[in-house]
Structures are given as C-alpha cells and as structure tokens.
Design a protein around this motif. Structure first.
Motif, PDB file in Angstrom:
ATOM      1  N   ASP A   6       0.823  -1.213   0.000  1.00 47.39           N
ATOM      2  CA  ASP A   6       0.000   0.000   0.000  1.00 47.39           C
ATOM      3  C   ASP A   6       0.854   1.259   0.000  1.00 47.39           C
ATOM      4  OD1 ASP A   6      -2.377  -1.386  -0.060  1.00 47.39           O
ATOM      5  OD2 ASP A   6      -2.731  -1.258   2.104  1.00 47.39           O
ATOM      6  N   ALA A   7       2.045   1.178   0.600  1.00 50.14           N
ATOM      7  CA  ALA A   7       2.924   2.342   0.693  1.00 50.14           C
ATOM      8  C   ALA A   7       3.684   2.620  -0.604  1.00 50.14           C
ATOM      9  CB  ALA A   7       3.918   2.156   1.837  1.00 50.14           C
ATOM     10  N   LEU A   8       3.663   1.695  -1.524  1.00 52.19           N
ATOM     11  CA  LEU A   8       4.346   1.897  -2.801  1.00 52.19           C
ATOM     12  C   LEU A   8       3.538   2.836  -3.697  1.00 52.19           C
ATOM     13  CD1 LEU A   8       5.448  -1.774  -3.590  1.00 52.19           C
ATOM     14  CD2 LEU A   8       6.913   0.079  -2.782  1.00 52.19           C
ATOM     15  N   HIS A   9       4.226   3.451  -4.639  1.00 52.57           N
ATOM     16  CA  HIS A   9       3.588   4.346  -5.599  1.00 52.57           C
ATOM     17  C   HIS A   9       3.327   3.562  -6.882  1.00 52.57           C
ATOM     18  CE1 HIS A   9       4.661   7.774  -3.016  1.00 52.57           C
ATOM     19  NE2 HIS A   9       5.806   7.138  -2.848  1.00 52.57           N
ATOM     20  N   LEU A  10       2.191   2.868  -6.942  1.00 54.15           N
ATOM     21  CA  LEU A  10       1.924   1.965  -8.060  1.00 54.15           C
ATOM     22  C   LEU A  10       0.698   2.363  -8.857  1.00 54.15           C
ATOM     23  CD1 LEU A  10       2.649  -1.483  -6.334  1.00 54.15           C
ATOM     24  CD2 LEU A  10       4.194  -0.108  -7.745  1.00 54.15           C
ATOM     25  N   SER A  11       0.363   3.642  -8.839  1.00 59.05           N
ATOM     26  CA  SER A  11      -0.814   4.085  -9.584  1.00 59.05           C
ATOM     27  C   SER A  11      -0.657   3.842 -11.082  1.00 59.05           C
ATOM     28  CB  SER A  11      -1.082   5.566  -9.323  1.00 59.05           C
ATOM     29  OG  SER A  11       0.042   6.352  -9.697  1.00 59.05           O
ATOM     30  N   ALA A  12       0.594   3.863 -11.575  1.00 54.31           N
ATOM     31  CA  ALA A  12       0.848   3.598 -12.987  1.00 54.31           C
ATOM     32  C   ALA A  12       0.967   2.110 -13.281  1.00 54.31           C
ATOM     33  CB  ALA A  12       2.125   4.317 -13.437  1.00 54.31           C
ATOM     34  N   GLY A  13       0.870   1.306 -12.247  1.00 51.16           N
ATOM     35  CA  GLY A  13       0.968  -0.138 -12.428  1.00 51.16           C
ATOM     36  C   GLY A  13       2.357  -0.660 -12.112  1.00 51.16           C
ATOM     37  N   LEU A  14       2.501  -1.969 -12.197  1.00 53.85           N
ATOM     38  CA  LEU A  14       3.756  -2.654 -11.903  1.00 53.85           C
ATOM     39  C   LEU A  14       4.117  -3.532 -13.098  1.00 53.85           C
ATOM     40  CD1 LEU A  14       5.891  -3.189  -9.618  1.00 53.85           C
ATOM     41  CD2 LEU A  14       4.509  -5.185  -8.999  1.00 53.85           C
ATOM     42  N   ALA A  15       5.277  -3.270 -13.685  1.00 55.67           N
ATOM     43  CA  ALA A  15       5.682  -4.015 -14.879  1.00 55.67           C
ATOM     44  C   ALA A  15       6.071  -5.450 -14.568  1.00 55.67           C
ATOM     45  CB  ALA A  15       6.843  -3.310 -15.574  1.00 55.67           C
ATOM     46  N   GLY A  16       6.490  -5.692 -13.324  1.00 54.47           N
ATOM     47  CA  GLY A  16       6.883  -7.061 -13.007  1.00 54.47           C
ATOM     48  C   GLY A  16       7.156  -7.275 -11.539  1.00 54.47           C
ATOM     49  N   VAL A  17       7.039  -8.526 -11.116  1.00 54.51           N
ATOM     50  CA  VAL A  17       7.498  -8.954  -9.798  1.00 54.51           C
ATOM     51  C   VAL A  17       8.320 -10.211 -10.005  1.00 54.51           C
ATOM     52  CG1 VAL A  17       5.321 -10.210  -9.354  1.00 54.51           C
ATOM     53  CG2 VAL A  17       6.866  -9.685  -7.456  1.00 54.51           C
ATOM     54  N   VAL A  18       9.498 -10.240  -9.397  1.00 55.36           N
ATOM     55  CA  VAL A  18      10.395 -11.389  -9.497  1.00 55.36           C
ATOM     56  C   VAL A  18      10.510 -12.017  -8.116  1.00 55.36           C
ATOM     57  CG1 VAL A  18      12.701 -12.198 -10.112  1.00 55.36           C
ATOM     58  CG2 VAL A  18      11.681 -10.278 -11.364  1.00 55.36           C
ATOM     59  N   HIS A  19       9.994 -13.222  -7.985  1.00 52.29           N
ATOM     60  CA  HIS A  19      10.030 -13.939  -6.706  1.00 52.29           C
ATOM     61  C   HIS A  19      11.323 -14.738  -6.631  1.00 52.29           C
ATOM     62  CE1 HIS A  19       5.874 -13.031  -5.588  1.00 52.29           C
ATOM     63  NE2 HIS A  19       5.527 -13.284  -6.833  1.00 52.29           N
ATOM     64  N   SER A  20      12.324 -14.138  -5.965  1.00 57.32           N
ATOM     65  CA  SER A  20      13.617 -14.796  -5.829  1.00 57.32           C
ATOM     66  C   SER A  20      13.862 -15.317  -4.421  1.00 57.32           C
ATOM     67  CB  SER A  20      14.737 -13.827  -6.218  1.00 57.32           C
ATOM     68  OG  SER A  20      15.998 -14.449  -6.164  1.00 57.32           O
ATOM     69  N   ALA A  21      13.167 -14.759  -3.423  1.00 52.64           N
ATOM     70  CA  ALA A  21      13.354 -15.210  -2.047  1.00 52.64           C
ATOM     71  C   ALA A  21      12.814 -16.629  -1.872  1.00 52.64           C
ATOM     72  CB  ALA A  21      12.640 -14.269  -1.082  1.00 52.64           C
ATOM     73  N   GLY A  22      13.515 -17.426  -1.099  1.00 54.86           N
ATOM     74  CA  GLY A  22      13.070 -18.792  -0.820  1.00 54.86           C
ATOM     75  C   GLY A  22      14.033 -19.460   0.134  1.00 54.86           C
ATOM     76  N   ILE A  23      13.679 -20.663   0.574  1.00 56.03           N
ATOM     77  CA  ILE A  23      14.557 -21.397   1.481  1.00 56.03           C
ATOM     78  C   ILE A  23      14.810 -22.796   0.940  1.00 56.03           C
ATOM     79  CG2 ILE A  23      13.828 -20.131   3.531  1.00 56.03           C
ATOM     80  CD1 ILE A  23      12.242 -22.709   4.303  1.00 56.03           C
ATOM     81  N   LEU A  24      15.942 -23.342   1.353  1.00 51.58           N
ATOM     82  CA  LEU A  24      16.323 -24.710   1.023  1.00 51.58           C
ATOM     83  C   LEU A  24      16.084 -25.588   2.236  1.00 51.58           C
ATOM     84  CD1 LEU A  24      17.806 -26.790  -0.840  1.00 51.58           C
ATOM     85  CD2 LEU A  24      19.934 -26.029   0.255  1.00 51.58           C
ATOM     86  N   ALA A  25      15.438 -26.722   2.033  1.00 51.40           N
ATOM     87  CA  ALA A  25      15.215 -27.680   3.117  1.00 51.40           C
ATOM     88  C   ALA A  25      15.857 -29.005   2.727  1.00 51.40           C
ATOM     89  CB  ALA A  25      13.729 -27.864   3.375  1.00 51.40           C
ATOM     90  N   ASN A  26      16.811 -29.458   3.505  1.00 50.69           N
ATOM     91  CA  ASN A  26      17.473 -30.729   3.251  1.00 50.69           C
ATOM     92  C   ASN A  26      16.866 -31.828   4.114  1.00 50.69           C
ATOM     93  OD1 ASN A  26      19.548 -29.902   1.355  1.00 50.69           O
ATOM     94  ND2 ASN A  26      20.485 -28.801   3.064  1.00 50.69           N
ATOM     95  N   GLY A  27      16.909 -33.042   3.609  1.00 48.16           N
ATOM     96  CA  GLY A  27      16.414 -34.184   4.361  1.00 48.16           C
ATOM     97  C   GLY A  27      15.393 -34.992   3.579  1.00 48.16           C
ATOM     98  N   THR A  28      15.401 -36.286   3.802  1.00 48.70           N
ATOM     99  CA  THR A  28      14.432 -37.164   3.166  1.00 48.70           C
ATOM    100  C   THR A  28      13.065 -36.995   3.829  1.00 48.70           C
ATOM    101  OG1 THR A  28      14.867 -38.976   4.698  1.00 48.70           O
ATOM    102  CG2 THR A  28      16.248 -38.868   2.713  1.00 48.70           C
ATOM    103  N   VAL A  29      12.058 -37.612   3.247  1.00 56.17           N
ATOM    104  CA  VAL A  29      10.726 -37.590   3.855  1.00 56.17           C
ATOM    105  C   VAL A  29      10.790 -38.196   5.258  1.00 56.17           C
ATOM    106  CG1 VAL A  29       8.377 -38.476   3.691  1.00 56.17           C
ATOM    107  CG2 VAL A  29       9.538 -37.637   1.635  1.00 56.17           C
ATOM    108  N   GLU A  30      11.526 -39.281   5.405  1.00 53.04           N
ATOM    109  CA  GLU A  30      11.650 -39.938   6.704  1.00 53.04           C
ATOM    110  C   GLU A  30      12.288 -39.023   7.743  1.00 53.04           C
ATOM    111  OE1 GLU A  30      13.527 -44.066   8.593  1.00 53.04           O
ATOM    112  OE2 GLU A  30      14.239 -43.312   6.657  1.00 53.04           O
ATOM    113  N   GLU A  31      13.223 -38.186   7.317  1.00 52.01           N
ATOM    114  CA  GLU A  31      13.978 -37.341   8.240  1.00 52.01           C
ATOM    115  C   GLU A  31      13.297 -36.004   8.546  1.00 52.01           C
ATOM    116  OE1 GLU A  31      18.365 -38.838   6.609  1.00 52.01           O
ATOM    117  OE2 GLU A  31      17.397 -37.025   5.809  1.00 52.01           O
ATOM    118  N   SER A  32      12.310 -35.625   7.764  1.00 51.09           N
ATOM    119  CA  SER A  32      11.758 -34.268   7.849  1.00 51.09           C
ATOM    120  C   SER A  32      10.550 -34.197   8.780  1.00 51.09           C
ATOM    121  CB  SER A  32      11.359 -33.783   6.451  1.00 51.09           C
ATOM    122  OG  SER A  32      12.476 -33.786   5.577  1.00 51.09           O
TER     123      SER A  32
END
Length: 241
Positions: A79-105
């Motif tokens: 809401d605090a962004l100035h997006l009245s002209a719209g947004l040309a793109g969003v790039v979702h780069s944030a994420g996490i890595l989870a290690n371990g097998t199904v049995e271990e998780s």
C-alpha cells in the motif's frame, strides 16, 4: 515497512517498475543488476540497511522491507508503494532450502518450506495483481530443477517447488485474459550461498566452475520481462553447460 526516500518513486520516472524479492544477495541481486539499466527497481528483503545501500548503487531504486510471511506487513508495504501507474513485473527470488528425506523431515520443516516457497509467493502476488493488471505486467517465479525432477534427499523442498510450479501454472491460466504474463524459471545448480549450504549437507566440495552463475539466471529473467507484448516465456529450464 517501506522507505522510498533514497531514490525517486516509480511515478516520477519513465522506467517500468519491477519488485524483486531476495534482492540483496544471490540470484535476486544479479536480477537487480541486470534490470537496473532500464527499470525502476523495488528491492525487497528484510535487511533495510543492506537494501538501502544497494538501492544507492542504482540509477532508479527504492526499498521494500517486509517479512514475507507477515501478511499484514506485506499488504501495508505494498500500500505504501507508488503503483498508480501499475507494476511491470514482480520477481520472486526469495526462498529457502530444506534438506532431508521424507523420513527425516519433521512437520515443521514441511510447513516452513511451503509457507515461504509457496504461500508467501502467492500472497504477495495476490496483493500486487491490481497493479500488475494495470501495467500488463509479468510475474517471474524463480523455481528450481527440483520443481521438475524431485531430489531424493530434499523431500520437503522438492514438494514445495512442485507446488510453486503448480501455482505458476494456475496463475497463468487465471490471468491470461487480464494481460498478466507468468514465467516459471527452473535453474540447475547456481553458484550462491545456498549452493554452499547444499554441498556442505551433501558432504561434497563447492566447485563454482561447475555451476551456473547468478548472472545467467538473471539473463533469463530479463528476457521474460523484456519480451514483446505478443510473447510470453512460460517455463524455462536452465542447466550448467
């Protein structure tokens, strides 16, 4: 929280605006550097000081500080962004890595993987949709090779990346008539801190020359955003040569 005091807001420039999560390191930072020449950057992350310092390096940039799983905070920051002209793109780069097998998780590991890699991506996209529709913008989701072929020792991570792929496919079908493009980028092993973490878990050496450079992934993201109006890069798998 949002601080746009460092640089002009998107409405004060002719550059198309793009929001990049995880912008201060790894693939996210490489994407920011690639897009800086022709976009106004909205740099997303949790470390306001690091993001502000990064924004100062670009000709047109501001920061977007929010914990992506705090959905009220995310909505307020948007809401605090100035997006009245719209947004040309969003790039979702944030994420996490989870290690371990199904049995271990444990259940908590599954919950965290899906919360960050899927639910947070869906919610940020949802609140940005009006601005994306106004600009006929592009949603780019940085997925993984694990979102195409599951990995034996990363059950929760692979499952979350398959779910992210399903999210991209669903969103693309829903938004096609609204003019919003959706791209799913699936890199193989990339020379980042996450790769160091993974190789440590695997008990192997970190050999940077065997991995993709973040700039190579950023080039694919740039292509998805810069394609002419008549085209959409829907899904691409990028592998170390």
């Amino acid at each position: 929280m949002n601080d746009s005091s460092q640089n002009p807001a998107p409405t004060s420039t002719s550059r198309p605006a793009v929001l990049i999560t995880g912008a201060n390191r790894g693939i996210g930072r490489a994407v920011a550097e690639d897009l800086a020449r022709d976009h106004h950057l909205i740099l997303g992350g949790r470390d306001e000081q690091a993001l502000t310092q990064l924004a100062a390096q670009f000709p047109s940039a501001e920061v977007f500080v929010a914990e992506l799983t705090d959905y009220a905070a995310v909505a307020a920051a948007v809401d605090a962004l100035h997006l009245s002209a719209g947004l040309a793109g969003v790039v979702h780069s944030a994420g996490i890595l989870a290690n371990g097998t199904v049995e271990e998780s444990a259940p908590e590991q599954w919950t965290e993987s899906f919360e960050i890699n899927v639910v947070a991506v869906a919610e940020l996209t949802r609140v940005l949709l009006p601005a994306l529709r106004r600009a006929r913008g592009t949603v780019v989701m940085i997925n993984s090779g694990s979102g195409i072929n599951a990995v034996r020792t990363r059950g929760a991570y692979s499952a979350s990346k398959f779910a992210m792929r399903g999210l991209a496919d669903s969103l693309r079908a829903e938004e096609r008539d609204n003019g919003v493009r959706v791209s799913s980028i699936h890199p193989g092993r990339v020379a980042t801190d996450m790769q160091r973490q993974l190789r440590s878990f695997e008990g192997g050496e970190y050999q940077e020359e065997n991995y993709l450079q973040p700039t190579s992934v950023a080039a694919a993201v740039g292509l998805a955003l810069r394609l002419p109006e008549d085209a959409s890069l829907e899904s691409v798998s990028i592998r170390p040569r």
